[in-house]
Scaffold this motif. Sequence first.
Motif, mmCIF file in Angstrom:
data_model
loop_
_atom_site.group_PDB
_atom_site.id
_atom_site.type_symbol
_atom_site.label_atom_id
_atom_site.label_comp_id
_atom_site.label_asym_id
_atom_site.label_seq_id
_atom_site.Cartn_x
_atom_site.Cartn_y
_atom_site.Cartn_z
ATOM 1 N N HIS A 1 0.673 -1.330 0.094
ATOM 2 C CA HIS A 1 -0.060 0.067 0.049
ATOM 3 C C HIS A 1 0.874 1.350 0.081
ATOM 4 O O HIS A 1 0.621 2.147 -0.693
ATOM 5 C CB HIS A 1 -0.993 -0.112 1.300
ATOM 6 C CG HIS A 1 -1.722 1.315 1.519
ATOM 7 N ND1 HIS A 1 -2.735 1.461 0.673
ATOM 8 C CD2 HIS A 1 -1.515 2.111 2.113
ATOM 9 C CE1 HIS A 1 -3.239 2.688 0.895
ATOM 10 N NE2 HIS A 1 -2.522 3.149 1.624
ATOM 11 N N TRP A 2 1.770 1.304 0.885
ATOM 12 C CA TRP A 2 2.815 2.528 0.768
ATOM 13 C C TRP A 2 3.671 2.598 -0.229
ATOM 14 O O TRP A 2 3.788 3.850 -0.730
ATOM 15 C CB TRP A 2 3.649 2.471 2.268
ATOM 16 C CG TRP A 2 2.748 2.707 3.500
ATOM 17 C CD1 TRP A 2 2.297 1.958 4.431
ATOM 18 C CD2 TRP A 2 1.976 3.823 3.583
ATOM 19 N NE1 TRP A 2 1.599 2.385 5.672
ATOM 20 C CE2 TRP A 2 1.304 3.707 5.105
ATOM 21 C CE3 TRP A 2 1.777 5.142 3.227
ATOM 22 C CZ2 TRP A 2 0.519 4.520 5.649
ATOM 23 C CZ3 TRP A 2 0.905 5.999 3.833
ATOM 24 C CH2 TRP A 2 0.300 5.717 4.951
ATOM 25 N N THR A 3 3.819 1.687 -0.859
ATOM 26 C CA THR A 3 4.762 1.756 -1.965
ATOM 27 C C THR A 3 4.049 2.125 -3.255
ATOM 28 O O THR A 3 4.405 3.135 -3.951
ATOM 29 C CB THR A 3 5.369 0.263 -2.483
ATOM 30 O OG1 THR A 3 6.073 -0.249 -1.417
ATOM 31 C CG2 THR A 3 6.097 0.260 -3.898
ATOM 32 N N GLU A 4 2.663 1.894 -3.302
ATOM 33 C CA GLU A 4 1.666 2.182 -4.371
ATOM 34 C C GLU A 4 1.333 3.897 -4.143
ATOM 35 O O GLU A 4 1.458 4.463 -4.880
ATOM 36 C CB GLU A 4 0.456 1.334 -4.143
ATOM 37 C CG GLU A 4 0.598 0.410 -4.947
ATOM 38 C CD GLU A 4 -0.428 -0.754 -4.943
ATOM 39 O OE1 GLU A 4 -1.545 -0.257 -3.842
ATOM 40 O OE2 GLU A 4 -0.787 -1.810 -5.255
ATOM 41 N N LEU A 5 1.313 4.331 -3.066
ATOM 42 C CA LEU A 5 1.020 5.597 -2.472
ATOM 43 C C LEU A 5 2.244 6.428 -2.938
ATOM 44 O O LEU A 5 2.256 7.507 -3.361
ATOM 45 C CB LEU A 5 0.847 5.797 -0.993
ATOM 46 C CG LEU A 5 0.580 7.143 -0.442
ATOM 47 C CD1 LEU A 5 -0.653 7.818 -1.193
ATOM 48 C CD2 LEU A 5 0.498 7.310 0.957
ATOM 49 N N ALA A 6 3.450 6.079 -2.584
ATOM 50 C CA ALA A 6 4.770 6.761 -3.044
ATOM 51 C C ALA A 6 4.830 6.796 -4.573
ATOM 52 O O ALA A 6 5.227 7.730 -4.942
ATOM 53 C CB ALA A 6 6.058 5.894 -2.506
#
Length: 150
Positions: A32-37
């Motif tokens: 999730h955080w990788t996609e957000l970044a």
Amino acid sequence: MHHDASFALGLLKANAALQLRLAQLLQERAVHWTELAGRASRGNIQACGKARESVEQATELPALAVLPSQAFWHQFQQGLQQAQASFQEAVQAQTTFNTGLHEALSQWQADTVAALRASGSEQPYALFMRGPWMQEAAPAGKAKAGARAA
């Protein structure tokens, strides 16, 4: 002895399932955080492209001179919107993680109780209290009680 083996197996399965569920939750959050970044980076790339186009399209010095201030306010406003959206997404992500963690712990608790009950004892915790760890502690406790009485 069969009851002890089924109890140990049940606890091992409950603990392994809990560990695997926690690992899955952490991996899901990492994705999730990788996609957000990635989304934020793509947005920054687009903003740089638009700024470059503005510089290329400027035909007069005064128009080129005001581009930095226009770009600043545009980026400032966009940054505030992105920060607000990121904050809302972070709160949602944490809520999702907390819900998953609560469910994993509840399932572990249910699995542990089921393993205790499957051990065949009328009182599930009696098996735990009869374990070797309690037998080792019992003589020391009796010795202390005898020393106090004297």
